[in-house]
Design an enzyme around this catalytic site. Structure first.
Site, short mmCIF file in Angstrom:
data_model
loop_
_atom_site.label_atom_id
_atom_site.label_comp_id
_atom_site.label_asym_id
_atom_site.label_seq_id
_atom_site.Cartn_x
_atom_site.Cartn_y
_atom_site.Cartn_z
N THR A 1 0.82 -1.21 0.00
CA THR A 1 0.00 0.00 0.00
C THR A 1 0.85 1.26 0.00
O THR A 1 0.57 2.22 -0.72
CB THR A 1 -0.94 0.00 1.22
OG1 THR A 1 -1.88 -1.07 1.09
CG2 THR A 1 -1.69 1.32 1.34
N GLU B 1 -14.75 16.84 10.77
CA GLU B 1 -14.14 15.99 11.79
C GLU B 1 -15.06 15.88 13.00
O GLU B 1 -15.63 16.88 13.44
CB GLU B 1 -12.78 16.56 12.20
CG GLU B 1 -12.16 15.97 13.45
CD GLU B 1 -11.92 14.46 13.37
OE1 GLU B 1 -12.17 13.78 14.37
OE2 GLU B 1 -11.51 13.98 12.30
N HIS C 1 23.70 28.76 10.82
CA HIS C 1 22.87 29.93 10.56
C HIS C 1 23.13 30.44 9.15
O HIS C 1 24.28 30.52 8.72
CB HIS C 1 23.20 31.04 11.56
CG HIS C 1 22.48 32.32 11.29
ND1 HIS C 1 21.15 32.50 11.64
CD2 HIS C 1 22.88 33.47 10.69
CE1 HIS C 1 20.79 33.72 11.28
NE2 HIS C 1 21.82 34.33 10.70
#
Length: 475
Positions: free
Chosen positions: A41, A212, A454
């Site tokens: 699946t 929902e 960074h």
């Protein structure tokens, strides 16, 4: 004559093929049987094709918003070719399928395509667990092994009264097969599958209503994550209806689509759409396997197993969705390795379910690991929270993706990291650092003081860890 092996595996999804490869690495003769295509699946009807669609949706959304980056596009120059989207989806699946077949050959694993059932003790073996395999041409084959691993997966759960017809009422399997996008879609179920489909179809211009029954989307995730996700989906035009119960007996087909009623907190609502997608979870494929011929215990949530995947018959194991629990492809793969190593006489490392990452590939993405804040409090923990928005992170501003945040849940007493929750750009990639922190039992200050490059989005994780102790630099 029966095919003999050390390990036979029923099911060729991520759990099954991972178990097969690991067992072969450990010197076992392995046979894997799959009734459809190798990959199961996940590869053919789940993880991979849906993520291919989501990637196309991401590219389309980015181009539609190109002006904010100073990239001018001619009016109507960005068009969606859904036929080509589907072609790319199938091409992606096919490439991975061929790769898997190559891995089977490389590792000396015998692959059989056919429908297998477990039979009891036979003339070939005194143990139950022999597989009777019906091949595509109708012929029968027997596979006898010292050990059997059941990895038969799961299927979409059916909503009584809304049985799929592939046209008006769809499961996620049917949705992946759509050749033409509907003008509108009603999605029943605000879990992972429902949210991902709502996100990608919204990007493709489909009018989406998401219903929902719980009071929030992704009910098993942290409440702050659920609230932010609902906010972002609504901002993009998805109609989100919570605390709603679909009245399946009111379902009607019309010339333009479907009509169905829902009971909501504000009364009864009539919902209309071209199609309806039912995504209310998945059911273990534990039936029609012949397990009645064994002492294997099958419960409502799936096959009963111990920590290493053994059933009540020690030579029969079960892994993945068929045992319930954490129904994720990577969880199944981990369980497959554990089972294979146990069969080989090793002492495998058992993964704590709380240390398995959970990912939602919507926009924005959601990823988490460990306890939610509510779960930690119910567990009796005194918690401290660190929370940093991506708006405070330079890379997020550079990318124009500042929605969302990183939230960490920590124990005030022990200084343990209990949970890490991310919603925002590339959350499903960032969760890798969080998973490593959990695996190594790191303290918040250790992750916070680790030097993060960074500018990167990962700085948000370090800053959230520092924020738990009130030491964040960015806020």
């Amino acid at each position: 004559m029966a095919i003999q092996s050390d390990v036979a595996i029923l099911g060729g999804g991520p759990g099954g093929y991972t178990a097969a490869i690991r067992a072969a690495q450990l010197g076992k003769k392995v046979v894997i049987v799959e009734m459809d295509k190798l990959g199961g699946t996940c590869l053919h009807k789940g993880c991979i094709p849906s993520k291919a669609l989501l990637r196309s949706a991401e590219v389309y959304r980015t181009l539609m918003n190109a002006a904010q980056f100073g990239v001018a596009l001619e009016a109507n120059s960005v068009t969606l070719d859904y036929k080509q989207v589907n072609i790319r989806k199938e091409d992606t699946v096919n490439k991975l399928h061929q790769g898997l077949r190559g891995l089977m050959k490389k590792n000396g694993i015998t692959f059989i395509e056919g429908k297998a059932r477990v039979v009891g003790p036979s003339i070939f073996s005194p143990k139950s667990g022999t597989l009777a395999v019906e091949l595509a041409d109708g012929e029968m084959e027997s596979v006898v092994s010292e050990n059997l691993i059941i990895a038969s997966g799961s299927r979409p759960r059916i909503f009584p009264g809304l049985e799929p017809d592939g046209e008006h009422i769809m499961t996620s399997d049917d949705a992946l097969a759509m050749e033409i996008l509907p003008a509108s879609l009603l999605i029943v179920g605000g879990g992972v599958i429902g949210v991902e489909w709502a996100s990608l179809l919204c990007d493709f211009g489909v009018e989406v209503t998401l219903v929902e029954t719980a009071g929030r989307l992704l009910p098993s995730e942290d409440a702050d994550i659920s609230a932010e996700l609902a906010k972002q989906l609504k901002k993009r035009g998805v109609k989100v209806i919570l605390n709603a119960s679909i009245q399946s007996d009111s379902f009607e087909k019309t010339d333009t689509g479907i009509i169905i009623k829902a009971s909501t907190s504000t009364g009864e609502a009539e919902l209309r759409a071209a199609k309806i997608l039912v995504s209310i979870g998945r059911v273990p494929n534990a039936d029609d396997l012949g397990l009645e011929n064994t002492d294997v215990l099958v419960e409502s949530q799936g096959i009963k197993v111990n920590a290493v995947g053994q059933t009540r018959e020690p030579h029969i194991y079960a892994i993945g969705d068929v045992i319930g629990g954490v129904q994720l492809a990577h969880a199944a793969s981990s369980e497959g390795i554990i089972a294979a190593e146990h069969i080989a006489g090793l002492k495998p490392i058992i993964a704590d379910p709380l240390q398995i990452p959970r990912c939602v590939y919507s926009f924005p993405e959601v990823a988490s690991i460990g306890m939610t804040e509510e779960q930690a409090q119910k567990d009796g923990r005194a918690v401290k929270i660190g929370k940093v928005p991506f708006l405070a992170i330079g890379k997020a501003i550079v990318q124009g993706e500042t929605d969302g945040f990183v939230k960490v849940v920590c124990d005030k007493v022990t200084d343990d990291i209990l949970g890490i929750h991310i919603i925002g750009a590339h959350a499903t990639e960032l969760i890798g650092e969080a998973a490593l922190a959990g695996w190594l039992n790191a303290a918040p200050w250790e992750v916070g003081r680790m030097v993060h490059a960074h500018p990167t989005l990962s700085e948000a994780i370090g800053e959230a860890m520092l924020a738990a102790d009130g030491n964040t630099i960015s806020l």
